[in-house]
Design a protein around this motif. Structure first.
Motif, short mmCIF file in Angstrom:
data_model
loop_
_atom_site.label_atom_id
_atom_site.label_comp_id
_atom_site.label_asym_id
_atom_site.label_seq_id
_atom_site.Cartn_x
_atom_site.Cartn_y
_atom_site.Cartn_z
N VAL A 1 41.53 63.14 85.88
CA VAL A 1 42.61 63.81 85.15
C VAL A 1 42.14 64.20 83.75
CG1 VAL A 1 43.61 61.67 84.19
CG2 VAL A 1 45.06 63.68 84.55
N ASP A 2 42.60 65.35 83.30
CA ASP A 2 42.28 65.80 81.94
C ASP A 2 42.82 64.80 80.93
OD1 ASP A 2 41.54 68.17 80.04
OD2 ASP A 2 43.58 67.57 79.46
N VAL A 3 42.03 64.48 79.91
CA VAL A 3 42.42 63.44 78.98
C VAL A 3 43.70 63.79 78.24
CG1 VAL A 3 41.02 64.26 77.03
CG2 VAL A 3 41.55 61.80 77.25
N ASP A 4 43.92 65.07 77.95
CA ASP A 4 45.16 65.46 77.28
C ASP A 4 46.37 65.22 78.18
OD1 ASP A 4 43.94 66.25 74.91
OD2 ASP A 4 43.60 68.30 75.61
N GLU A 5 46.21 65.52 79.46
CA GLU A 5 47.30 65.25 80.41
C GLU A 5 47.55 63.75 80.51
OE1 GLU A 5 48.50 65.86 85.13
OE2 GLU A 5 46.72 66.87 84.31
N LEU A 6 46.48 62.97 80.53
CA LEU A 6 46.61 61.52 80.62
C LEU A 6 47.35 60.97 79.40
CD1 LEU A 6 46.01 58.88 82.08
CD2 LEU A 6 43.74 58.87 80.99
N GLY B 1 49.60 62.44 77.66
CA GLY B 1 51.02 62.73 77.82
C GLY B 1 51.70 61.81 78.81
N LEU B 2 51.00 61.48 79.89
CA LEU B 2 51.59 60.63 80.92
C LEU B 2 51.84 59.21 80.41
CD1 LEU B 2 49.46 61.80 83.99
CD2 LEU B 2 51.90 62.23 83.62
N ILE B 3 50.93 58.72 79.59
CA ILE B 3 51.05 57.32 79.14
C ILE B 3 51.70 57.20 77.76
CG2 ILE B 3 49.04 56.64 80.51
CD1 ILE B 3 47.46 56.47 77.87
N ARG B 4 52.24 58.30 77.24
CA ARG B 4 52.86 58.30 75.92
C ARG B 4 53.86 57.16 75.72
NH1 ARG B 4 53.66 62.13 71.86
NH2 ARG B 4 52.56 63.69 73.11
N PRO B 5 54.72 56.83 76.72
CA PRO B 5 55.70 55.76 76.49
C PRO B 5 55.08 54.42 76.10
CG PRO B 5 56.26 57.00 78.46
CD PRO B 5 54.90 57.46 78.05
N ALA B 6 53.83 54.17 76.49
CA ALA B 6 53.19 52.88 76.19
C ALA B 6 52.60 52.81 74.79
CB ALA B 6 52.10 52.58 77.22
N GLY B 7 52.65 53.94 74.05
CA GLY B 7 52.14 53.95 72.69
C GLY B 7 50.62 53.99 72.62
N PHE B 8 50.11 54.31 71.43
CA PHE B 8 48.65 54.35 71.19
C PHE B 8 47.95 55.17 72.28
CE2 PHE B 8 50.33 50.37 69.51
CZ PHE B 8 49.91 50.43 68.18
N MET B 9 48.55 56.33 72.59
CA MET B 9 48.13 57.08 73.78
C MET B 9 46.71 57.60 73.66
SD MET B 9 50.47 60.47 73.24
CE MET B 9 50.27 61.54 71.80
N ASN B 10 46.26 57.93 72.46
CA ASN B 10 44.90 58.45 72.32
C ASN B 10 43.86 57.39 72.69
OD1 ASN B 10 45.80 60.97 71.42
ND2 ASN B 10 45.79 60.34 69.28
N ALA B 11 44.04 56.21 72.12
CA ALA B 11 43.09 55.12 72.42
C ALA B 11 43.22 54.67 73.86
CB ALA B 11 43.34 53.95 71.47
N LYS B 12 44.44 54.50 74.34
CA LYS B 12 44.63 53.95 75.68
C LYS B 12 44.18 54.92 76.77
CE LYS B 12 48.24 50.63 74.51
NZ LYS B 12 49.66 50.20 74.70
N ALA B 13 44.27 56.22 76.52
CA ALA B 13 43.76 57.19 77.50
C ALA B 13 42.24 57.00 77.66
CB ALA B 13 44.08 58.61 77.06
N THR B 14 41.55 56.82 76.54
CA THR B 14 40.11 56.57 76.59
C THR B 14 39.82 55.25 77.28
OG1 THR B 14 39.75 57.83 74.55
CG2 THR B 14 38.03 56.27 75.20
N TYR B 15 40.60 54.23 76.96
CA TYR B 15 40.40 52.91 77.58
C TYR B 15 40.57 52.98 79.09
CZ TYR B 15 41.03 51.08 72.80
OH TYR B 15 40.92 50.82 71.45
N LEU B 16 41.59 53.72 79.54
CA LEU B 16 41.84 53.83 80.98
C LEU B 16 40.69 54.54 81.68
CD1 LEU B 16 45.66 54.64 81.21
CD2 LEU B 16 44.52 52.48 81.70
N LYS B 17 40.17 55.57 81.06
CA LYS B 17 39.03 56.27 81.66
C LYS B 17 37.80 55.36 81.71
CE LYS B 17 40.04 61.17 81.40
NZ LYS B 17 39.67 61.38 82.82
N ASN B 18 37.59 54.59 80.66
CA ASN B 18 36.48 53.64 80.66
C ASN B 18 36.64 52.63 81.79
OD1 ASN B 18 35.51 54.86 78.33
ND2 ASN B 18 36.34 53.31 76.96
N PHE B 19 37.86 52.10 81.94
CA PHE B 19 38.12 51.11 82.98
C PHE B 19 37.98 51.71 84.37
CE2 PHE B 19 41.39 49.01 85.73
CZ PHE B 19 40.66 47.87 85.99
#
Length: 218
Positions: free
Chosen positions: A68-73, A75-93
Protein backbone atom coordinates in the motif's frame (compact mmCIF):
# COMPACT_ATOMS: atom_id res chain seq x y z
CA UNK A 1 -3.15 -10.53 53.34
CA UNK A 2 0.53 -9.64 53.19
CA UNK A 3 1.71 -6.25 51.97
CA UNK A 4 3.48 -7.87 49.05
CA UNK A 5 1.93 -10.84 47.30
CA UNK A 6 3.89 -13.12 45.01
CA UNK A 7 3.10 -12.93 41.31
CA UNK A 8 1.23 -16.23 41.58
CA UNK A 9 -0.86 -14.84 44.45
CA UNK A 10 -1.55 -11.66 42.49
CA UNK A 11 -2.72 -13.76 39.56
CA UNK A 12 -5.02 -15.78 41.79
CA UNK A 13 -6.42 -12.65 43.44
CA UNK A 14 -7.30 -11.03 40.14
CA UNK A 15 -8.54 -14.28 38.64
CA UNK A 16 -11.06 -14.65 41.46
CA UNK A 17 -12.46 -11.13 41.20
CA UNK A 18 -11.94 -9.84 37.64
CA UNK A 19 -13.21 -10.93 34.22
CA UNK A 20 -10.33 -10.42 31.76
CA UNK A 21 -12.20 -10.24 28.48
CA UNK A 22 -10.33 -11.29 25.33
CA UNK A 23 -6.64 -10.46 25.04
CA UNK A 24 -5.16 -10.09 22.50
CA UNK A 25 -8.22 -9.37 20.31
CA UNK A 26 -7.19 -10.25 16.74
CA UNK A 27 -8.03 -12.64 13.92
CA UNK A 28 -4.49 -13.35 12.71
CA UNK A 29 -0.90 -13.38 13.97
CA UNK A 30 -0.10 -10.37 11.80
CA UNK A 31 -3.04 -8.42 13.18
CA UNK A 32 -1.66 -8.92 16.71
CA UNK A 33 1.58 -7.21 15.67
CA UNK A 34 -0.26 -4.42 13.88
CA UNK A 35 -2.37 -3.80 16.97
CA UNK A 36 0.69 -3.81 19.21
CA UNK A 37 2.33 -1.12 17.06
CA UNK A 38 -0.80 0.99 16.66
CA UNK A 39 -1.60 0.99 20.38
CA UNK A 40 1.63 2.78 21.22
CA UNK A 41 0.69 6.05 22.96
CA UNK A 42 -3.02 5.75 22.24
CA UNK A 43 -6.20 4.13 23.53
CA UNK A 44 -7.31 0.76 22.20
CA UNK A 45 -10.61 2.19 20.93
CA UNK A 46 -8.58 4.29 18.48
CA UNK A 47 -6.63 1.22 17.40
CA UNK A 48 -9.90 -0.58 16.65
CA UNK A 49 -10.90 2.21 14.28
CA UNK A 50 -7.58 2.04 12.45
CA UNK A 51 -7.71 -1.75 12.18
CA UNK A 52 -11.28 -1.57 10.90
CA UNK A 53 -10.13 0.82 8.16
CA UNK A 54 -7.32 -1.56 7.17
CA UNK A 55 -9.81 -4.43 7.00
CA UNK A 56 -12.31 -2.44 4.92
CA UNK A 57 -9.64 -1.75 2.32
CA UNK A 58 -8.23 -5.29 2.43
CA UNK A 59 -4.84 -4.08 3.63
CA UNK A 60 -4.61 -5.96 6.93
CA UNK A 61 -2.00 -8.48 5.84
CA UNK A 62 1.79 -8.31 5.56
CA UNK A 63 1.46 -8.25 1.77
CA UNK A 64 -1.18 -5.52 1.95
CA UNK A 65 0.83 -3.28 4.26
CA UNK A 66 3.98 -3.84 2.20
CA UNK A 67 2.34 -2.82 -1.06
CA UNK A 68 0.00 0.00 0.00
CA UNK A 69 1.12 3.55 -0.73
CA UNK A 70 2.49 5.11 2.45
CA UNK A 71 0.25 8.17 2.12
CA UNK A 72 -2.81 5.94 1.86
CA UNK A 73 -1.61 3.95 4.86
CA UNK A 74 -1.23 7.13 6.91
CA UNK A 75 -4.82 8.03 6.15
CA UNK A 76 -6.11 4.60 7.10
CA UNK A 77 -4.39 4.54 10.47
CA UNK A 78 -5.03 8.22 11.31
CA UNK A 79 -7.40 7.35 14.23
CA UNK A 80 -4.48 5.70 16.10
CA UNK A 81 -2.43 8.91 16.06
CA UNK A 82 1.23 9.47 15.15
CA UNK A 83 0.28 8.30 11.68
CA UNK A 84 3.53 9.31 9.97
CA UNK A 85 5.73 7.30 12.32
CA UNK A 86 3.34 4.38 12.68
CA UNK A 87 2.91 4.00 8.90
CA UNK A 88 6.68 3.57 8.64
CA UNK A 89 6.70 1.19 11.61
CA UNK A 90 3.98 -0.96 10.04
CA UNK A 91 5.86 -1.21 6.77
CA UNK A 92 9.03 -2.17 8.66
CA UNK A 93 7.13 -4.84 10.58
CA UNK A 94 5.45 -6.18 7.43
CA UNK A 95 8.86 -6.63 5.82
CA UNK A 96 10.18 -8.42 8.91
CA UNK A 97 7.07 -10.60 9.17
CA UNK A 98 7.23 -11.73 5.54
CA UNK A 99 10.86 -12.76 6.01
CA UNK A 100 10.85 -14.21 9.52
CA UNK A 101 7.42 -15.30 10.69
CA UNK A 102 7.41 -18.80 9.23
CA UNK A 103 10.66 -19.76 10.97
CA UNK A 104 10.20 -17.75 14.17
CA UNK A 105 9.04 -20.85 16.06
CA UNK A 106 12.54 -22.26 15.63
CA UNK A 107 14.22 -19.28 17.31
CA UNK A 108 14.97 -19.16 21.03
CA UNK A 109 12.89 -16.57 22.90
CA UNK A 110 15.66 -14.15 23.86
CA UNK A 111 17.02 -14.21 20.30
CA UNK A 112 13.57 -13.69 18.82
CA UNK A 113 13.06 -10.74 21.16
CA UNK A 114 16.35 -9.24 20.02
CA UNK A 115 15.34 -9.74 16.38
CA UNK A 116 12.02 -7.99 16.96
CA UNK A 117 13.71 -5.10 18.75
CA UNK A 118 15.88 -4.55 15.69
CA UNK A 119 12.72 -3.59 13.74
CA UNK A 120 12.41 0.21 13.90
CA UNK A 121 9.13 0.92 15.66
CA UNK A 122 9.13 -2.22 17.81
CA UNK A 123 10.11 -1.36 21.37
CA UNK A 124 10.33 -3.62 24.42
CA UNK A 125 6.62 -3.62 25.26
CA UNK A 126 5.57 -4.14 21.65
CA UNK A 127 8.09 -6.96 21.25
CA UNK A 128 6.79 -8.68 24.37
CA UNK A 129 3.18 -8.31 23.18
CA UNK A 130 4.17 -10.14 20.01
CA UNK A 131 6.20 -12.77 21.84
CA UNK A 132 3.34 -13.59 24.19
CA UNK A 133 0.40 -13.49 21.82
CA UNK A 134 1.82 -14.21 18.37
CA UNK A 135 4.61 -16.63 19.26
CA UNK A 136 3.26 -18.11 22.51
CA UNK A 137 6.41 -17.36 24.49
CA UNK A 138 6.21 -17.18 28.31
CA UNK A 139 6.82 -13.47 28.86
CA UNK A 140 5.15 -10.98 31.18
CA UNK A 141 3.91 -7.63 29.87
CA UNK A 142 5.43 -4.94 32.10
CA UNK A 143 3.17 -2.18 30.83
CA UNK A 144 1.81 0.81 32.74
CA UNK A 145 -1.17 -1.21 33.98
CA UNK A 146 1.12 -3.87 35.44
CA UNK A 147 3.58 -1.42 36.98
CA UNK A 148 0.80 0.51 38.69
CA UNK A 149 -0.64 -2.70 40.10
CA UNK A 150 2.74 -3.95 41.31
CA UNK A 151 3.57 -0.62 42.96
CA UNK A 152 0.25 -0.71 44.81
CA UNK A 153 0.94 -4.31 45.85
CA UNK A 154 4.13 -3.20 47.57
CA UNK A 155 6.82 -3.69 44.93
CA UNK A 156 9.44 -0.94 44.67
CA UNK A 157 9.95 -0.55 40.95
CA UNK A 158 12.59 1.22 38.91
CA UNK A 159 11.34 3.70 36.34
CA UNK A 160 10.43 2.40 32.92
CA UNK A 161 9.49 -0.82 31.18
CA UNK A 162 12.85 -2.43 30.55
CA UNK A 163 14.42 -1.73 33.97
CA UNK A 164 11.33 -3.22 35.63
CA UNK A 165 11.48 -6.29 33.38
CA UNK A 166 15.11 -6.87 34.25
CA UNK A 167 14.56 -6.35 37.98
CA UNK A 168 11.54 -8.62 38.40
CA UNK A 169 11.66 -11.29 35.68
CA UNK A 170 12.79 -13.75 38.36
CA UNK A 171 9.41 -13.26 40.08
CA UNK A 172 7.69 -14.43 36.90
CA UNK A 173 10.01 -17.43 36.60
CA UNK A 174 9.40 -18.36 40.24
CA UNK A 175 5.63 -18.37 39.63
CA UNK A 176 6.07 -20.95 36.83
CA UNK A 177 3.23 -19.56 34.70
CA UNK A 178 2.10 -21.27 31.54
CA UNK A 179 1.75 -19.17 28.37
CA UNK A 180 -2.05 -19.34 28.71
CA UNK A 181 -1.81 -18.06 32.28
CA UNK A 182 0.48 -15.19 31.24
CA UNK A 183 -1.94 -14.22 28.49
CA UNK A 184 -4.82 -14.34 30.95
CA UNK A 185 -2.78 -12.45 33.57
CA UNK A 186 -2.22 -9.61 31.13
CA UNK A 187 -5.94 -9.45 30.37
CA UNK A 188 -6.76 -9.51 34.09
CA UNK A 189 -4.34 -6.67 34.79
CA UNK A 190 -5.68 -4.52 31.96
CA UNK A 191 -9.26 -5.02 33.11
CA UNK A 192 -8.31 -4.42 36.75
CA UNK A 193 -6.62 -1.19 35.67
CA UNK A 194 -9.90 -0.04 34.14
CA UNK A 195 -11.72 -0.86 37.37
CA UNK A 196 -9.06 1.03 39.32
CA UNK A 197 -9.61 4.10 37.15
CA UNK A 198 -13.35 4.00 37.81
CA UNK A 199 -12.69 3.51 41.53
CA UNK A 200 -10.50 6.60 41.68
CA UNK A 201 -7.10 4.93 41.57
CA UNK A 202 -5.27 1.73 42.40
CA UNK A 203 -5.06 2.46 46.13
CA UNK A 204 -8.85 2.51 46.42
CA UNK A 205 -9.32 -0.48 44.15
CA UNK A 206 -6.65 -2.47 46.01
CA UNK A 207 -8.59 -2.01 49.23
CA UNK A 208 -11.68 -3.29 47.43
CA UNK A 209 -9.80 -6.39 46.25
CA UNK A 210 -8.49 -7.05 49.74
CA UNK A 211 -11.98 -6.79 51.19
CA UNK A 212 -13.38 -9.08 48.49
CA UNK A 213 -10.70 -11.68 49.23
CA UNK A 214 -11.24 -11.79 52.99
CA UNK A 215 -14.14 -14.31 53.04
CA UNK A 216 -11.90 -16.91 51.41
CA UNK A 217 -9.15 -16.52 53.98
CA UNK A 218 -8.61 -18.66 56.99
Amino acid sequence: MSAQLTFRQLYQLLDEHVQPGTWWPADTDFEIGVGAILTQNTAWINVEQAIAALKRTDQLSPEGIARVDVDELRGLIRPAGFMNAKATYLKNFATWFLTNHETAHLVETSTLRTNLLEVKGVGPETADDMLLYTYDRPVFIWDTYARRMLATAGYVLPKGYEPTRRAFSSCVRDADFSVDELQRFHGLIVEAGKHATVAGGWDTYWQHLQQAAKPSEG
